[in-house]
Design an enzyme around this catalytic site. Structure first.
Site, PDB file in Angstrom:
ATOM      1  N   GLY A  31       0.817  -1.215   0.000  1.00  0.00           N
ATOM      2  CA  GLY A  31       0.000   0.000   0.000  1.00  0.00           C
ATOM      3  C   GLY A  31       0.845   1.256   0.000  1.00  0.00           C
ATOM      4  N   LEU A  33       0.413   3.661  -2.044  1.00  0.00           N
ATOM      5  CA  LEU A  33       0.780   3.543  -3.456  1.00  0.00           C
ATOM      6  C   LEU A  33       1.342   4.853  -4.002  1.00  0.00           C
ATOM      7  CD1 LEU A  33      -2.300   1.449  -4.708  1.00  0.00           C
ATOM      8  CD2 LEU A  33      -0.064   0.634  -3.911  1.00  0.00           C
ATOM      9  N   HIS A  37       4.429   2.116  -7.975  1.00  0.00           N
ATOM     10  CA  HIS A  37       3.369   1.091  -8.027  1.00  0.00           C
ATOM     11  C   HIS A  37       2.478   1.306  -9.253  1.00  0.00           C
ATOM     12  CE1 HIS A  37       4.003   1.335  -3.477  1.00  0.00           C
ATOM     13  NE2 HIS A  37       4.345   0.101  -3.771  1.00  0.00           N
ATOM     14  N   LYS A 149      13.551  -1.441  -8.069  1.00  0.00           N
ATOM     15  CA  LYS A 149      14.161  -0.733  -6.934  1.00  0.00           C
ATOM     16  C   LYS A 149      14.529  -1.731  -5.825  1.00  0.00           C
ATOM     17  CE  LYS A 149      12.106   1.997  -3.848  1.00  0.00           C
ATOM     18  NZ  LYS A 149      12.609   1.625  -2.512  1.00  0.00           N
ATOM     19  N   ASP A 150      13.632  -2.715  -5.623  1.00  0.00           N
ATOM     20  CA  ASP A 150      13.934  -3.793  -4.669  1.00  0.00           C
ATOM     21  C   ASP A 150      14.615  -4.916  -5.445  1.00  0.00           C
ATOM     22  OD1 ASP A 150      12.593  -2.823  -2.127  1.00  0.00           O
ATOM     23  OD2 ASP A 150      10.949  -2.662  -3.545  1.00  0.00           O
ATOM     24  N   GLN A 153      15.040  -8.337  -3.794  1.00  0.00           N
ATOM     25  CA  GLN A 153      13.730  -8.989  -3.678  1.00  0.00           C
ATOM     26  C   GLN A 153      13.325  -9.608  -5.023  1.00  0.00           C
ATOM     27  OE1 GLN A 153      10.144  -7.457  -1.459  1.00  0.00           O
ATOM     28  NE2 GLN A 153       9.624  -6.663  -3.451  1.00  0.00           N
ATOM     29  N   ARG A 187       8.538   4.976   1.881  1.00  0.00           N
ATOM     30  CA  ARG A 187       9.283   5.479   3.052  1.00  0.00           C
ATOM     31  C   ARG A 187       9.756   6.924   2.866  1.00  0.00           C
ATOM     32  NH1 ARG A 187      10.711  -0.304   3.498  1.00  0.00           N
ATOM     33  NH2 ARG A 187       9.877  -0.981   5.506  1.00  0.00           N
TER      34      ARG A 187
END
Ligand code: PAF
Length: 283
Positions: A31, A33, A37, A149-150, A153, A187
């Site tokens: 979330g 967003l 996203h 960006k991640d 991950q 963030r």
């Protein structure tokens, strides 16, 4: 656009779509967003008949003392953004729905999760792999969309999908940046105006690294030193890590070969931000 809160209702909706022969795209999010996203939703919309965005602040990927409680939550705003991007369903379960009291199974990956963010955030990728596996089982997407960006991950999820023979294509999408270069992140909302300005040091270091590689620099230590020097010019910044790693194994490389990931995590005040660039020979 519908907001679905239970696993049972989400599975029923997916079953109905599959019975019609429709393809399903999933954008997993926590979330809050933002444009990053939105680019994932647009990619999913262009590629799939139906699009599901999950909005779930996954408790098990946060360590003690991390920002689970503070993580921004606004499902009404997120729903409106998802609707504006042609999303069919926002899947927004509670923590109890995803992890009932008897929950006892986790997905743990070996070495790929040891380095970079995995080293700074023990248990983080166990939480990510577990929730993403659950989301894949619930939504049964043909394609799932994640941001570059991640980068760690993304590499881990691609590895997990291959290792566990999951029937989903993982699509990585480019980093989206603010006009001044800061990578979009939920963030960023934690930053004070002064910290927001200081945070530009990350993209400055990324650009310096990219320019050095474009000019022919291939030595990992030299690259790290050069980017460290840029970050150290900013008094509000504290380096968590700056690493030059193989894009697939996440192992540090002495010299960049065909492909490498140059990744960093930097605290600006109390906020931990990440950024990276990918080098691929011939691109
Ligand atoms: O990237 C994120 O927002 C989260 O790690 C994810 C993939 C949604 C899992 O909770």
């Amino acid at each position: 656009m519908e907001i679905v809160e239970t696993v049972c209702a989400m599975k029923a909706q997916v079953a109905a779509w599959k019975a019609e022969g429709l393809t399903v795209g999933l954008v997993p999010t926590m979330g809050s967003l933002h444009a990053g996203h939105e680019s994932l939703m647009d990619a999913a919309r262009a590629a799939c008949d139906r699009v599901v965005v999950s909005v779930f602040v996954n408790p098990i990927q946060f360590g003690p003392g991390e920002d689970f409680d503070a993580y921004p939550r606004d499902i009404e705003r997120d729903g409106a953004i998802a609707a504006a991007h042609g999303v069919d369903v926002v899947f927004h379960p509670t923590a109890e729905e995803m992890y009932p009291p008897a929950h006892n199974t986790y997905v743990v990956m070996e070495t790929l999760t040891d380095a970079l963010c995995g080293a700074s955030r023990p248990g983080h990728f166990r939480g990510v792999c577990t929730v993403v596996t659950k989301l894949f089982n619930i939504v049964r997407p043909d394609q799932a969309f994640f941001g570059q960006k991640d980068a760690q991950q993304l590499a881990i999820i691609k590895r997990m999908v291959a290792d566990l023979n999951m029937n989903v294509t993982v699509v990585g999408c480019p980093i989206v940046r603010e006009e001044d270069g800061l990578a979009k992140s939920s963030r960023n909302a934690y930053l004070s105006p002064e910290e927001r300005q200081a945070a530009l040091v990350l993209s400055r270091a990324i650009r310096a690294g990219e320019a050095a590689v474009a000019a022919g620099e291939r030595d990992g230590t030299t690259l790290r030193r050069l980017m460290t020097a840029v970050i150290e010019e900013e008094p509000l910044a504290r380096i968590d890590y700056i690493e030059v790693v193989d894009g697939l194994t996440m192992r540090p490389v002495e010299a960049i070969g065909e492909t490498a990931l140059v990744a960093m995590a930097v605290y600006i005040g109390r906020t931990r931000l990440i950024d990276n660039f990918l080098y691929e020979a011939g691109e």
